[in-house]
Design a protein around this motif. Structure first.
Motif, PDB file in Angstrom:
ATOM      1  N   GLN A   2     -13.496 -33.592 -12.570  1.00 20.07           N
ATOM      2  CA  GLN A   2     -13.281 -34.619 -11.545  1.00 20.07           C
ATOM      3  C   GLN A   2     -13.912 -36.002 -11.817  1.00 20.07           C
ATOM      4  O   GLN A   2     -13.720 -37.116 -11.432  1.00 20.07           O
ATOM      5  N   THR A   3     -15.056 -35.999 -12.763  1.00 21.76           N
ATOM      6  CA  THR A   3     -15.619 -37.063 -13.122  1.00 21.76           C
ATOM      7  C   THR A   3     -15.603 -37.592 -14.495  1.00 21.76           C
ATOM      8  O   THR A   3     -15.967 -38.866 -14.883  1.00 21.76           O
ATOM      9  N   THR A   4     -14.822 -36.852 -15.342  1.00 15.08           N
ATOM     10  CA  THR A   4     -14.805 -36.980 -16.757  1.00 15.08           C
ATOM     11  C   THR A   4     -13.253 -37.121 -17.290  1.00 15.08           C
ATOM     12  O   THR A   4     -13.127 -37.998 -17.949  1.00 15.08           O
ATOM     13  N   ALA A   5     -12.320 -36.610 -16.601  1.00 14.25           N
ATOM     14  CA  ALA A   5     -11.061 -36.520 -17.065  1.00 14.25           C
ATOM     15  C   ALA A   5     -10.194 -37.777 -16.568  1.00 14.25           C
ATOM     16  O   ALA A   5     -10.371 -38.384 -15.770  1.00 14.25           O
ATOM     17  N   ASP A   6      -9.174 -37.977 -17.317  1.00  9.90           N
ATOM     18  CA  ASP A   6      -8.363 -39.171 -17.162  1.00  9.90           C
ATOM     19  C   ASP A   6      -7.236 -38.626 -16.193  1.00  9.90           C
ATOM     20  O   ASP A   6      -6.887 -37.659 -16.051  1.00  9.90           O
ATOM     21  N   PRO A   7      -6.859 -39.564 -15.290  1.00  9.37           N
ATOM     22  CA  PRO A   7      -5.640 -39.133 -14.523  1.00  9.37           C
ATOM     23  C   PRO A   7      -4.582 -38.992 -15.228  1.00  9.37           C
ATOM     24  O   PRO A   7      -4.121 -39.585 -16.074  1.00  9.37           O
ATOM     25  N   ILE A   8      -3.681 -38.025 -14.707  1.00  8.54           N
ATOM     26  CA  ILE A   8      -2.252 -37.731 -15.096  1.00  8.54           C
ATOM     27  C   ILE A   8      -1.238 -38.912 -14.382  1.00  8.54           C
ATOM     28  O   ILE A   8      -1.186 -38.790 -13.201  1.00  8.54           O
ATOM     29  N   THR A   9      -0.353 -39.317 -15.234  1.00  8.43           N
ATOM     30  CA  THR A   9       0.528 -40.174 -14.705  1.00  8.43           C
ATOM     31  C   THR A   9       2.093 -39.529 -15.006  1.00  8.43           C
ATOM     32  O   THR A   9       2.089 -38.553 -15.693  1.00  8.43           O
ATOM     33  N   GLU A  10       2.855 -40.283 -14.455  1.00  8.85           N
ATOM     34  CA  GLU A  10       4.218 -39.765 -14.472  1.00  8.85           C
ATOM     35  C   GLU A  10       4.996 -40.036 -15.711  1.00  8.85           C
ATOM     36  O   GLU A  10       5.451 -39.034 -16.493  1.00  8.85           O
ATOM     37  N   ASP A  11       4.379 -40.994 -16.610  1.00  9.42           N
ATOM     38  CA  ASP A  11       4.918 -41.125 -17.889  1.00  9.42           C
ATOM     39  C   ASP A  11       4.050 -40.141 -18.777  1.00  9.42           C
ATOM     40  O   ASP A  11       4.925 -39.960 -19.752  1.00  9.42           O
ATOM     41  N   LYS A  12       2.999 -40.212 -18.324  1.00 12.69           N
ATOM     42  CA  LYS A  12       2.381 -38.943 -19.264  1.00 12.69           C
ATOM     43  C   LYS A  12       2.842 -37.624 -19.257  1.00 12.69           C
ATOM     44  O   LYS A  12       2.899 -36.884 -20.216  1.00 12.69           O
ATOM     45  N   PHE A  13       3.205 -37.466 -18.010  1.00 13.22           N
ATOM     46  CA  PHE A  13       3.702 -35.853 -17.887  1.00 13.22           C
ATOM     47  C   PHE A  13       5.250 -35.544 -18.456  1.00 13.22           C
ATOM     48  O   PHE A  13       5.597 -34.753 -19.052  1.00 13.22           O
ATOM     49  N   GLU A  14       5.924 -36.917 -18.351  1.00 16.87           N
ATOM     50  CA  GLU A  14       7.317 -36.850 -18.957  1.00 16.87           C
ATOM     51  C   GLU A  14       7.034 -36.671 -20.596  1.00 16.87           C
ATOM     52  O   GLU A  14       7.786 -35.879 -21.076  1.00 16.87           O
ATOM     53  N   GLU A  15       6.042 -37.223 -21.105  1.00 20.09           N
ATOM     54  CA  GLU A  15       5.613 -37.033 -22.431  1.00 20.09           C
ATOM     55  C   GLU A  15       5.458 -35.744 -22.924  1.00 20.09           C
ATOM     56  O   GLU A  15       5.698 -35.257 -23.803  1.00 20.09           O
ATOM     57  N   LEU A  16       4.659 -35.117 -21.785  1.00 17.11           N
ATOM     58  CA  LEU A  16       4.406 -33.729 -22.175  1.00 17.11           C
ATOM     59  C   LEU A  16       5.338 -32.693 -22.189  1.00 17.11           C
ATOM     60  O   LEU A  16       5.352 -31.631 -22.765  1.00 17.11           O
ATOM     61  N   GLY A  76      -5.944 -35.079 -10.910  1.00 20.00           N
ATOM     62  CA  GLY A  76      -4.550 -35.392 -10.186  1.00 20.00           C
ATOM     63  C   GLY A  76      -3.528 -34.201 -10.781  1.00 20.00           C
ATOM     64  O   GLY A  76      -3.903 -33.550 -11.626  1.00 20.00           O
ATOM     65  N   THR A  77      -2.437 -34.109  -9.956  1.00 24.11           N
ATOM     66  CA  THR A  77      -1.622 -33.375 -10.503  1.00 24.11           C
ATOM     67  C   THR A  77      -0.098 -33.865 -10.454  1.00 24.11           C
ATOM     68  O   THR A  77       0.182 -34.773  -9.833  1.00 24.11           O
ATOM     69  N   HIS A  78       0.827 -33.304 -11.282  1.00 22.76           N
ATOM     70  CA  HIS A  78       2.236 -33.854 -11.239  1.00 22.76           C
ATOM     71  C   HIS A  78       2.954 -33.426  -9.927  1.00 22.76           C
ATOM     72  O   HIS A  78       4.144 -33.972  -9.923  1.00 22.76           O
ATOM     73  N   LEU A  79       2.195 -32.707  -9.196  1.00 24.92           N
ATOM     74  CA  LEU A  79       3.002 -32.317  -7.903  1.00 24.92           C
ATOM     75  C   LEU A  79       3.135 -33.394  -7.071  1.00 24.92           C
ATOM     76  O   LEU A  79       4.167 -33.330  -6.189  1.00 24.92           O
ATOM     77  N   GLU A  80       2.492 -34.583  -7.044  1.00 29.76           N
ATOM     78  CA  GLU A  80       2.356 -35.647  -6.383  1.00 29.76           C
ATOM     79  C   GLU A  80       3.852 -36.399  -6.848  1.00 29.76           C
ATOM     80  O   GLU A  80       4.426 -37.021  -5.691  1.00 29.76           O
ATOM     81  N   PHE A  81       4.237 -36.454  -8.019  1.00 29.49           N
ATOM     82  CA  PHE A  81       5.458 -37.438  -8.240  1.00 29.49           C
ATOM     83  C   PHE A  81       6.466 -36.550  -8.693  1.00 29.49           C
ATOM     84  O   PHE A  81       7.630 -36.944  -8.824  1.00 29.49           O
ATOM     85  N   MET A  82       6.230 -35.205  -9.148  1.00 26.89           N
ATOM     86  CA  MET A  82       7.499 -34.272  -9.362  1.00 26.89           C
ATOM     87  C   MET A  82       7.299 -32.781  -8.747  1.00 26.89           C
ATOM     88  O   MET A  82       6.517 -31.927  -9.498  1.00 26.89           O
TER      89      MET A  82
END
Length: 309
Positions: A235-249, A262-268
């Motif tokens: 929670q203190t070191t990782a980058d947040p996941i975004t919708e664009d990043k998740f689509e890329e993954l 964060g989790t992709h459950l928020e937007f998907m």
């Protein structure tokens, strides 16, 4: 004599090779669900081995006792009627074996499908979603998402909610429990628990394309304190996941381990509740509006036709 030595050499060769094999993961359980399944497997192997040995022993006895002998050409064997007890045993024993194994299978199935008992804490909920050819793990309570690896605490029930962003996959950690399918339009639940700290291997157990063989993930079972430390560090070191990043993954391919806040459950959201069904990954409200507009158009067309008639 040569045949005897060849058979003995073959047996020794097989035994020598087997001594170098690692124990089967399913028979090296590290959790209560896996222990139940391992016990059923060993019980089934024991019963089937007894049956095979008994059948071969009876076969050898019959071949020796009733082997061909030198009898006169006019010899006629005595007529023997059927024996009720023999027939009852031949039919009754298989029925009893099948009935017993059925009872054991049903009982164990209910046990492994339920939340593991004997733990004080509530289950840790993890959403496990698959894509070509990766695993995405969302921790909604911890607000963390990982890819291709899991951190789980020992001595606590685990509740995995499975679904897929592609073809049907099968979530399987052999040393923690059996596999269950992850599908695109519904969420299936798998209950597991880890009693022994360690690193275990999980994989997709269902063929889902050319890259499924490498669709594996690591499970790090650690003490509750170590798990809390890992959550705090992420929670203190990782980058947040975004919708664009998740689509890329989600693009087909193989990637290494990654960690996000964060989790992709928020937007998907997962396909459960109002997000379930064939609109998984889409805008359910927009689809509903389109369906309503289409229905209104059809209704107005029918009304005009009725008016003309």
């Amino acid at each position: 004599m040569k045949i005897k030595w060849m058979i003995l050499a073959a047996i020794l060769t097989v035994l020598t090779v087997l001594t170098g094999c690692e124990p089967l993961a399913v028979l090296d359980p590290k959790g209560p669900q896996a222990q139940t399944q391992a016990d059923v497997i060993l019980l089934s192997i024991g019963i089937m081995s007894f049956i095979v040995i008994a059948v071969f022993a009876i076969l050898i006895f019959m071949l020796v006792k009733y082997r061909a002998s030198k009898q006169p050409e006019d010899y006629k064997p005595p007529h023997i009627e059927g024996n009720v007890w023999v027939e009852a045993i031949c039919v009754g024993i298989p029925v009893l074996i099948v009935a017993y194994l059925s009872f054991v299978s049903v009982e164990s199935n209910y046990k492994v499908e339920a939340t593991p008992e004997g733990y004080d804490e509530e289950p840790l909920v993890v959403y496990a979603s698959s894509s070509d050819w990766k695993w995405h793990f969302s921790y909604p309570e911890e607000n963390i998402e990982t890819m291709n690896y899991l951190y789980v605490p020992t001595d606590r029930p685990l509740e995995f909610r499975l679904y897929s962003y592609g073809p049907i996959s099968a979530f399987w950690v052999p040393q923690l429990g059996g596999q269950k399918y992850a599908m695109s339009d519904m969420v299936t639940t798998l209950h597991l628990a880890a009693d022994v700290p360690g690193e275990y291997t999980g994989r997709n157990a269902n063929f889902s394309g050319e890259g499924f063989a490498e669709q594996t993930f690591n499970v790090n079972a650690v003490s509750p304190d170590e798990f809390d430390e890992w959550v705090e560090e992420v929670q203190t070191t990782a980058d947040p996941i975004t919708e664009d990043k998740f689509e890329e993954l989600l693009e087909p391919g193989h990637l290494g381990q990654q960690t996000f806040t964060g989790t992709h459950l928020e937007f998907m959201p997962a396909p459960e509740g109002e997000h379930g069904g064939h609109n998984h990954g889409g805008d359910s409200e927009e689809s509903h509006d389109e369906h309503s507009d289409h229905s209104d158009e059809e209704h107005s067309d029918h009304s005009e036709q009725d008016h003309e008639h």
